[in-house]
Scaffold this motif. Structure first.
Motif, PDB file in Angstrom:
ATOM      1  N   TYR A   1      17.706  12.541  64.939  1.00  0.00           N
ATOM      2  CA  TYR A   1      17.239  13.483  66.130  1.00  0.00           C
ATOM      3  C   TYR A   1      18.568  13.735  66.680  1.00  0.00           C
ATOM      4  O   TYR A   1      19.523  13.505  67.063  1.00  0.00           O
ATOM      5  CB  TYR A   1      16.770  12.587  67.431  1.00  0.00           C
ATOM      6  N   GLN A   2      18.482  15.271  66.645  1.00  0.00           N
ATOM      7  CA  GLN A   2      19.757  16.338  67.020  1.00  0.00           C
ATOM      8  C   GLN A   2      20.828  15.741  66.546  1.00  0.00           C
ATOM      9  O   GLN A   2      22.236  16.012  66.757  1.00  0.00           O
ATOM     10  CB  GLN A   2      19.779  16.238  68.556  1.00  0.00           C
ATOM     11  N   LYS A   3      20.737  15.256  65.135  1.00  0.00           N
ATOM     12  CA  LYS A   3      21.867  15.073  64.345  1.00  0.00           C
ATOM     13  C   LYS A   3      21.762  15.575  62.798  1.00  0.00           C
ATOM     14  O   LYS A   3      20.672  15.489  62.405  1.00  0.00           O
ATOM     15  CB  LYS A   3      22.209  13.701  64.176  1.00  0.00           C
ATOM     16  N   VAL A   4      22.664  16.249  62.433  1.00  0.00           N
ATOM     17  CA  VAL A   4      22.370  16.801  60.735  1.00  0.00           C
ATOM     18  C   VAL A   4      22.534  15.654  59.816  1.00  0.00           C
ATOM     19  O   VAL A   4      23.376  14.797  59.793  1.00  0.00           O
ATOM     20  CB  VAL A   4      23.553  17.830  60.747  1.00  0.00           C
ATOM     21  N   LEU A   5      21.484  15.476  59.071  1.00  0.00           N
ATOM     22  CA  LEU A   5      21.387  14.108  58.020  1.00  0.00           C
ATOM     23  C   LEU A   5      20.871  15.363  56.883  1.00  0.00           C
ATOM     24  O   LEU A   5      20.413  16.219  56.922  1.00  0.00           O
ATOM     25  CB  LEU A   5      20.605  13.316  58.400  1.00  0.00           C
ATOM     26  N   LYS A   6      21.264  14.491  55.700  1.00  0.00           N
ATOM     27  CA  LYS A   6      20.744  15.208  54.374  1.00  0.00           C
ATOM     28  C   LYS A   6      19.338  14.642  54.080  1.00  0.00           C
ATOM     29  O   LYS A   6      19.055  13.527  54.014  1.00  0.00           O
ATOM     30  CB  LYS A   6      21.882  14.524  53.220  1.00  0.00           C
ATOM     31  N   TYR A   7      18.517  15.630  53.472  1.00  0.00           N
ATOM     32  CA  TYR A   7      17.187  14.957  53.137  1.00  0.00           C
ATOM     33  C   TYR A   7      17.000  15.585  51.698  1.00  0.00           C
ATOM     34  O   TYR A   7      17.708  16.632  51.304  1.00  0.00           O
ATOM     35  CB  TYR A   7      16.340  15.815  54.340  1.00  0.00           C
ATOM     36  N   SER A   8      15.910  15.445  51.260  1.00  0.00           N
ATOM     37  CA  SER A   8      15.272  16.097  50.009  1.00  0.00           C
ATOM     38  C   SER A   8      13.944  16.493  50.414  1.00  0.00           C
ATOM     39  O   SER A   8      13.122  15.860  50.791  1.00  0.00           O
ATOM     40  CB  SER A   8      15.158  14.894  48.681  1.00  0.00           C
ATOM     41  N   VAL A   9      14.017  17.812  50.508  1.00  0.00           N
ATOM     42  CA  VAL A   9      12.665  18.677  50.837  1.00  0.00           C
ATOM     43  C   VAL A   9      11.966  19.124  49.563  1.00  0.00           C
ATOM     44  O   VAL A   9      12.628  20.048  48.867  1.00  0.00           O
ATOM     45  CB  VAL A   9      12.941  19.622  51.792  1.00  0.00           C
ATOM     46  N   VAL A  10      11.025  18.594  49.214  1.00  0.00           N
ATOM     47  CA  VAL A  10      10.189  18.778  47.808  1.00  0.00           C
ATOM     48  C   VAL A  10      11.243  18.947  46.790  1.00  0.00           C
ATOM     49  O   VAL A  10      11.134  19.783  45.795  1.00  0.00           O
ATOM     50  CB  VAL A  10       9.333  20.156  48.050  1.00  0.00           C
ATOM     51  N   GLY A  11      12.204  18.029  46.732  1.00  0.00           N
ATOM     52  CA  GLY A  11      13.375  17.974  45.676  1.00  0.00           C
ATOM     53  C   GLY A  11      14.415  18.927  45.757  1.00  0.00           C
ATOM     54  O   GLY A  11      15.154  18.592  44.874  1.00  0.00           O
ATOM     55  N   VAL A  12      14.630  19.664  47.022  1.00  0.00           N
ATOM     56  CA  VAL A  12      15.724  20.501  47.170  1.00  0.00           C
ATOM     57  C   VAL A  12      16.601  19.724  48.170  1.00  0.00           C
ATOM     58  O   VAL A  12      15.979  19.395  49.395  1.00  0.00           O
ATOM     59  CB  VAL A  12      15.233  21.733  47.600  1.00  0.00           C
ATOM     60  N   THR A  13      17.747  19.570  48.000  1.00  0.00           N
ATOM     61  CA  THR A  13      18.569  19.070  48.980  1.00  0.00           C
ATOM     62  C   THR A  13      18.919  19.925  50.292  1.00  0.00           C
ATOM     63  O   THR A  13      19.101  21.012  50.199  1.00  0.00           O
ATOM     64  CB  THR A  13      20.085  18.795  48.376  1.00  0.00           C
TER      65      THR A  13
END
Lengths: 253, 165
Positions: A201-213
């Motif tokens: 929350y209100q912090k940048v983290l790394k995600y995979s969104v439909v396979g895209v970093t």
């Protein structure tokens, strides 16, 4: 146990397919009261998120399901998820000095690794949720998780063994406190406490969104539970199936 | 249709892995249901309809499971718009994912032709790990399943048609 409703009656099982399924079955019989708890030493087919299994070593962890009658509108359903998650978090924060977070929507992390999972099954009467079977799997004394590198237990993080019976009663106590906030309509408090404990929350983290970093920070959670992620100052809403947190990256932060 | 033909058809349906097939001709109607993956539990419902019944317009039914082309042509059901009016629609009370069974290896809650009470669970709508059991709210017979298992549904989207008892 001095709880008002939760755990006034506890059914203990050595092994069961799934505590949620067992509880759902016995609820069909009369004389079941809100707060009824089922605990098991071992689940042969414990359920996590639909289709995935929740694995747990026999007699090491707390596996339970309980019955609530929230009587709230279906549009507020995500609040049930929030109060249960918050109850688990409140409890864990008293047991460990490590960080405790909710990973959206309702996994619980200790020290950035998964320690508990929640699965909720509701019954509806028209648009009112008149019954919720809440299943929780909390890793307590299990000391290894083999092929799950991002799983942990209370014992691993706190470096001591716990008495499962004590854990159970304390856990239920903390969940009940949060549940009464829901029954008393303290929705704003529940929502803000949920965000305060939400990983990313209100912090940048790394995600995979439909396979895209994708790097983004959580701006909030919509009323129906969708994740609102700010990516390059643009707000996007995601469903559970569309986005996953990069656990590997999380450990390096 | 001869008994041997029906037997062949049942075998074929069981092998094809489809969960439900309904065939209607001018003087008979056959519904074959299988519990997914369990060939031994194939059940068949055969309803004789009056021979004088008018032949209704037929439309292909979308099948979630791929079947070979010639079979698809056989899988037909009446698209009787005038009949639908008397049916009650079960709608989704929320946005989510529609599930017809409680787990991948479980049977469907209901199939076409099943009798339901107002308290019968007909499906689950899931959103963000919250699973909501949806009740029929009307007693009657399921005449149509409008959404494929596992599909996303919108608020108020029709899910089932029920012929009220």
């Amino acid at each position: 146990m001095e709880n008002l409703i939760l755990g006034n009656k506890i059914i203990r099982l050595d092994r069961v397919e799934s505590t949620n399924s067992y509880l759902q079955e016995i609820l069909l019989k009369p004389n079941c009261h809100e707060g009824l708890v089922v605990v098991a030493d071992y689940q042969t087919s414990g359920r996590g998120q639909r289709g995935s299994l929740w694995e747990s070593e026999m007699g090491k962890n707390v596996i339970l399901s309980f019955w609530l009658k929230p009587m709230i509108e279906i549009e507020n359903q995500f609040l049930i998820s929030k109060v249960v998650a918050l109850g688990v978090v409140d409890f864990l924060k008293k047991q460990t000095t490590h960080s405790v977070h909710i990973k959206w929507p309702n996994d619980i992390l200790i020290n950035y690794k998964k320690a508990a999972g929640i699965l909720i099954e509701n019954t509806l009467d028209s648009k009112i949720i008149n019954g919720s079977v809440v299943g929780i799997g909390l890793n307590v004394n299990q000391d290894s998780f083999g092929r799950f590198p991002y799983a942990t237990s209370l014992s691993i993080e706190a470096k001591k063994e716990f008495v499962l019976e004590d854990i159970l009663s304390e856990l239920l106590k903390h969940i009940e406190v949060r549940y009464f906030q829901l029954k008393n309509g303290l929705f704003d408090k529940i929502n803000s406490d949920y965000l305060d404990n939400l990983l990313g929350y209100q912090k940048v983290l790394k995600y995979s969104v439909v396979g895209v970093t994708t790097y983004g920070e959580i701006a909030g959670v919509s009323k129906n539970g969708k994740l609102q992620l700010k990516v390059n100052s643009q707000l996007q809403e995601y469903d559970l199936k569309e986005i996953s947190l990069d656990f590997n990256d999380l450990q390096t932060r | 249709m001869k008994t041997t033909e029906i037997q062949e058809l049942i075998k074929f349906v069981a092998k094809a892995g489809v969960s439900e097939v309904e065939i209607q001709d001018k003087d008979f109607k056959i519904i074959i249901k299988t519990n997914s993956g369990k060939k031994s539990e194939t059940q068949t419902i055969i309803q004789a309809t009056p021979a004088a019944m008018p032949i209704q317009a037929i439309a292909p039914v979308a099948q979630p499971v791929a079947v070979s082309a010639p079979t698809q042509a056989e899988i037909t059901k009446p698209a009787a718009a005038s009949n639908d009016a008397k049916y009650v629609t079960i709608k989704s009370p929320m946005i989510g994912t529609f599930y017809r069974k409680s787990g991948p290896d479980k049977p469907n809650f209901v199939n076409v032709g099943d009798d339901v009470s107002s308290k019968s669970v007909v499906c689950i709508i899931e959103a963000m790990k919250l699973f909501n059991e949806i009740e029929a709210e009307t007693a009657g017979k399921i005449v149509k399943v409008l959404v494929d298992d596992g599909s996303p549904v919108e608020y108020d989207q029709p899910l089932f048609l029920v012929d009220p008892a």
